[in-house]
Write a protein that holds these residues in place. Structure first.
Motif, PDB file in Angstrom:
ATOM      1  N   ILE A   1     -40.602  -1.188  45.294  1.00 51.12           N
ATOM      2  CA  ILE A   1     -39.582  -1.404  44.515  1.00 51.12           C
ATOM      3  C   ILE A   1     -40.921  -2.937  43.457  1.00 51.12           C
ATOM      4  O   ILE A   1     -41.163  -3.246  44.617  1.00 51.12           O
TER       5      ILE A   1
ATOM      6  N   VAL B   1     -40.707   4.784  38.082  1.00 50.33           N
ATOM      7  CA  VAL B   1     -39.744   5.663  38.315  1.00 50.33           C
ATOM      8  C   VAL B   1     -39.360   3.877  37.758  1.00 50.33           C
ATOM      9  O   VAL B   1     -39.343   3.354  38.368  1.00 50.33           O
ATOM     10  N   TYR B   2     -38.346   4.334  36.870  1.00 47.54           N
ATOM     11  CA  TYR B   2     -37.646   3.073  35.867  1.00 47.54           C
ATOM     12  C   TYR B   2     -36.603   3.435  35.227  1.00 47.54           C
ATOM     13  O   TYR B   2     -36.039   4.946  35.146  1.00 47.54           O
TER      14      TYR B   2
ATOM     15  N   CYS C   1     -41.185   2.316  41.874  1.00 48.41           N
ATOM     16  CA  CYS C   1     -39.419   2.120  40.862  1.00 48.41           C
ATOM     17  C   CYS C   1     -39.917   0.828  40.218  1.00 48.41           C
ATOM     18  O   CYS C   1     -40.061  -0.221  41.788  1.00 48.41           O
TER      19      CYS C   1
ATOM     20  N   ARG D   1     -36.992   8.324  44.700  1.00 45.48           N
ATOM     21  CA  ARG D   1     -38.235   9.017  43.812  1.00 45.48           C
ATOM     22  C   ARG D   1     -39.218   7.783  44.553  1.00 45.48           C
ATOM     23  O   ARG D   1     -40.300   8.447  43.208  1.00 45.48           O
ATOM     24  N   SER D   2     -39.056   6.738  44.697  1.00 43.03           N
ATOM     25  CA  SER D   2     -40.130   5.932  44.967  1.00 43.03           C
ATOM     26  C   SER D   2     -40.362   5.154  46.269  1.00 43.03           C
ATOM     27  O   SER D   2     -39.036   5.941  47.334  1.00 43.03           O
TER      28      SER D   2
ATOM     29  N   SER E   1     -45.415   6.595  43.960  1.00 41.25           N
ATOM     30  CA  SER E   1     -44.580   6.258  42.995  1.00 41.25           C
ATOM     31  C   SER E   1     -44.038   4.522  43.478  1.00 41.25           C
ATOM     32  O   SER E   1     -43.569   4.341  44.445  1.00 41.25           O
TER      33      SER E   1
ATOM     34  N   MET F   1     -33.273   6.355  41.737  1.00 41.15           N
ATOM     35  CA  MET F   1     -34.740   5.610  41.608  1.00 41.15           C
ATOM     36  C   MET F   1     -35.307   5.367  42.756  1.00 41.15           C
ATOM     37  O   MET F   1     -35.834   5.757  42.813  1.00 41.15           O
ATOM     38  N   PHE F   2     -33.933   4.583  43.591  1.00 40.28           N
ATOM     39  CA  PHE F   2     -34.460   4.584  45.331  1.00 40.28           C
ATOM     40  C   PHE F   2     -35.259   5.335  45.562  1.00 40.28           C
ATOM     41  O   PHE F   2     -36.382   5.767  46.925  1.00 40.28           O
TER      42      PHE F   2
ATOM     43  N   ARG G   1     -28.053   6.676  39.218  1.00 40.50           N
ATOM     44  CA  ARG G   1     -29.187   5.880  38.464  1.00 40.50           C
ATOM     45  C   ARG G   1     -30.028   5.131  40.286  1.00 40.50           C
ATOM     46  O   ARG G   1     -30.883   5.532  40.649  1.00 40.50           O
ATOM     47  N   LYS G   2     -29.398   4.002  40.556  1.00 42.29           N
ATOM     48  CA  LYS G   2     -30.329   3.421  41.530  1.00 42.29           C
ATOM     49  C   LYS G   2     -30.736   3.846  43.250  1.00 42.29           C
ATOM     50  O   LYS G   2     -31.391   4.097  42.827  1.00 42.29           O
TER      51      LYS G   2
ATOM     52  N   GLU H   1     -29.546  -4.121  40.459  1.00 42.39           N
ATOM     53  CA  GLU H   1     -30.567  -3.690  41.493  1.00 42.39           C
ATOM     54  C   GLU H   1     -30.883  -4.035  42.260  1.00 42.39           C
ATOM     55  O   GLU H   1     -31.245  -3.339  43.465  1.00 42.39           O
TER      56      GLU H   1
END
Length: 195
Positions: free
Chosen positions: A104, A40-41, A8, A100-101, A6, A97-98, A93-94, A116
């Motif tokens: 980046i 992931v976004y 991000c 789940r990835s 994944s 996102m982090f 959110r941040k 971000e």
């Protein structure tokens, strides 16, 4: 060797002035889908944020969107995502996102993209993670930022090794290979750095 599952993507909720920004976002989305890398976004459907997500979906890939309640309308949450998480605030959110990835990628964007990116780099500077951070310098968009980073070094606020916390590529699809090449074999122990 670790597998990139994944990615991000931080990027703008605006299309930007050059068609190249959207073209590169679409190319990244297609490459991600073709290589089985989940996006992931931020969950929005506008700007190059929407372009990359639609490209992943159009080529059969998976997309996880994470959007704060207050932006659900402003950024027009994209329909048809594999997963859409509506969260209470930007911090959540941040963090999600982090979490789940595996890596980046940073495409062109504005203040939100910078926010971000610098938060993720700050965590990396403090040895809180070792995930690859890849800056995609489409049409030289990030040249000014790279110059500024060098000026922080010259002014004594960062060290030479901190410039190595991120890699720079010229085109979006190169971000996938760069992220793969830089995936850590194992996570380092969380040990804050002394300045």
């Amino acid at each position: 060797m670790p597998e990139l599952r994944s990615l991000c993507v931080f990027c703008g909720a605006s299309p930007g002035a050059l068609p190249a920004y959207a073209d590169e976002a679409a190319a990244l989305g297609r490459a991600m889908a073709e290589n089985g890398v989940r996006l992931v976004y931020g969950g929005g459907g506008i700007g190059i944020m929407g372009v990359v997500a639609r490209a992943v979906l159009a080529h059969g890939g998976e997309v996880v969107g994470i959007i704060p309640e207050h932006l659900q309308t402003a950024e027009i949450a994209l329909d048809g995502l594999t997963e859409l998480h509506v969260v209470p605030d930007m911090h959540t959110r941040k963090r999600m996102m982090f979490e789940r990835s595996d890596a980046i990628a940073v495409l062109p964007g504005g203040f939100g993209t910078l926010d971000e990116t610098f938060e993720i780099l700050t965590w990396k500077q403090l040895n809180l993670h070792a995930k690859p951070v890849i800056v995609v310098n489409t049409a030289g968009y990030w040249d000014g930022l790279l110059t500024f980073c060098r000026s922080m070094l010259e002014a004594g606020f960062i060290r030479e090794k901190h410039l190595g916390m991120f890699s720079v590529v010229d085109s979006a699809p190169q971000a996938l290979q760069a992220a793969r090449d830089l995936l850590p074999v194992s996570a380092p122990a969380a040990r804050p750095e002394r300045f």
